[in-house]
Design a protein around this motif. Structure first.
Motif, short mmCIF file in Angstrom:
data_model
loop_
_atom_site.label_atom_id
_atom_site.label_comp_id
_atom_site.label_asym_id
_atom_site.label_seq_id
_atom_site.Cartn_x
_atom_site.Cartn_y
_atom_site.Cartn_z
N UNK A 34 0.79 -1.21 0.00
CA UNK A 34 0.00 0.00 0.00
C UNK A 34 0.83 1.27 0.00
N UNK A 35 2.09 1.18 0.32
CA UNK A 35 2.95 2.37 0.39
C UNK A 35 3.58 2.73 -0.95
N UNK A 36 3.59 1.82 -1.89
CA UNK A 36 4.28 2.05 -3.16
C UNK A 36 3.73 3.21 -3.95
N UNK A 37 2.41 3.28 -4.12
CA UNK A 37 1.81 4.35 -4.93
C UNK A 37 2.10 5.72 -4.32
N UNK A 38 2.02 5.84 -3.00
CA UNK A 38 2.29 7.11 -2.34
C UNK A 38 3.75 7.52 -2.47
N UNK A 39 4.65 6.55 -2.35
CA UNK A 39 6.08 6.84 -2.48
C UNK A 39 6.40 7.31 -3.90
N UNK A 40 5.88 6.61 -4.89
CA UNK A 40 6.13 7.00 -6.28
C UNK A 40 5.50 8.37 -6.56
N UNK A 41 4.30 8.61 -6.03
CA UNK A 41 3.65 9.92 -6.24
C UNK A 41 4.49 11.04 -5.65
N UNK A 42 5.05 10.82 -4.46
CA UNK A 42 5.91 11.86 -3.85
C UNK A 42 7.15 12.11 -4.68
N UNK A 43 7.76 11.05 -5.20
CA UNK A 43 8.94 11.20 -6.05
C UNK A 43 8.58 11.94 -7.34
N UNK A 44 7.39 11.69 -7.88
CA UNK A 44 6.96 12.39 -9.09
C UNK A 44 6.77 13.88 -8.82
N UNK A 45 6.25 14.22 -7.65
CA UNK A 45 6.11 15.64 -7.29
C UNK A 45 7.49 16.28 -7.22
N UNK A 46 8.43 15.62 -6.55
CA UNK A 46 9.79 16.14 -6.45
C UNK A 46 10.45 16.28 -7.83
N UNK A 47 10.13 15.37 -8.74
CA UNK A 47 10.72 15.38 -10.07
C UNK A 47 9.95 16.28 -11.03
N UNK A 48 8.88 16.88 -10.55
CA UNK A 48 8.07 17.80 -11.35
C UNK A 48 7.50 17.14 -12.61
N UNK A 49 6.96 15.95 -12.44
CA UNK A 49 6.24 15.28 -13.54
C UNK A 49 4.80 15.08 -13.08
N UNK A 50 3.86 15.01 -14.01
CA UNK A 50 2.45 14.87 -13.62
C UNK A 50 2.18 13.57 -12.87
N UNK A 51 1.57 13.69 -11.71
CA UNK A 51 1.27 12.51 -10.91
C UNK A 51 0.09 11.71 -11.46
N UNK A 52 -0.77 12.35 -12.23
CA UNK A 52 -1.95 11.66 -12.75
C UNK A 52 -1.64 10.78 -13.96
N UNK A 53 -0.47 10.96 -14.58
CA UNK A 53 -0.07 10.13 -15.71
C UNK A 53 0.58 8.87 -15.15
N UNK A 54 -0.12 7.74 -15.31
CA UNK A 54 0.38 6.50 -14.72
C UNK A 54 0.63 5.38 -15.73
N UNK A 81 21.58 17.13 -9.27
CA UNK A 81 20.39 16.94 -10.08
C UNK A 81 20.26 15.45 -10.36
N UNK A 82 19.38 14.81 -9.63
CA UNK A 82 19.15 13.39 -9.78
C UNK A 82 18.20 13.16 -10.95
N UNK A 83 18.42 12.10 -11.67
CA UNK A 83 17.50 11.74 -12.74
C UNK A 83 16.46 10.79 -12.18
N UNK A 84 15.21 11.01 -12.56
CA UNK A 84 14.13 10.16 -12.10
C UNK A 84 13.39 9.61 -13.31
N UNK A 85 13.14 8.32 -13.32
CA UNK A 85 12.39 7.68 -14.40
C UNK A 85 11.25 6.88 -13.78
N UNK A 86 10.09 7.00 -14.38
CA UNK A 86 8.89 6.31 -13.89
C UNK A 86 8.32 5.48 -15.04
#
Length: 170
Positions: A34-54, A81-86
């Motif tokens: 249950x924690x995975x979606x919230x963790x990824x959403x927080x990382x997406x906010x930090x990476x400035x990418x849309x959280x609604x695109x899944x 500057x860390x690179x983030x990929x989702x």
């Protein structure tokens, strides 16, 4: 260098967190699913990418100031500057955070500083001495491809500074 990237991978009932060190993934943590979606959403906010695109791959950057006790940091506390990929996966979104090696004040390395054994170094120098050809350099993430290419380009520049005889594509 402690590790080069952090992988967050959702499983059926849990989330696996692994870190890459020397090209190998090593387990770091196992979280409740249950924690995975919230963790990824927080990382997406930090990476400035849309959280609604899944359902599409996304890339972003996270500005991070490390401390001496955190991965790949130096004592200067300059922002990295860390690179983030989702990526979408079977059980949710997976995330990969890349921790780049801090820039050296010495600039780019020479071929002799790459840690190759003498036979490999001689073979690379022989290949670089050819007047024509193509060189493909492949390998896993964070294995030193870009560092090696820059060292090779530096070698070519130093061997014949008045010629522009090569083209790079990455």
């Amino acid at each position: 260098l402690q590790f080069t990237d952090l992988h967050i991978t959702p499983q059926k009932t849990s989330v696996t967190v692994t870190a890459r060190r020397n090209g190998l993934l090593m387990p770091v943590a196992e979280l409740d699913g249950g924690r995975g979606a919230g963790l990824v959403a927080r990382l997406k906010v930090l990476a400035r990418v849309p959280t609604f695109v899944r359902h599409e791959p996304q890339d972003g950057r996270i500005e991070w100031t490390g401390t001496a006790s955190t991965p790949n940091s130096t004592t200067d506390n300059k922002p990295r500057h860390l690179r983030a990929a989702f990526l979408p996966s079977l059980y949710g979104e997976s995330a990969v955070i890349r921790f780049p090696e801090p820039q050296s004040s010495e600039g780019f390395r020479n071929l002799s500083q790459l840690g190759m054994n003498p036979e490999a170094l001689l073979a690379v120098e022989h290949l670089l001495a050819r007047r024509e050809g193509v060189l493909f350099l492949t390998g896993p993430s964070s294995s030193g491809k870009t560092t090696s290419l820059y060292a090779m380009l530096r070698h070519l520049r130093d061997q014949s500074p008045n010629r522009n005889r090569f083209l790079t594509i990455e």
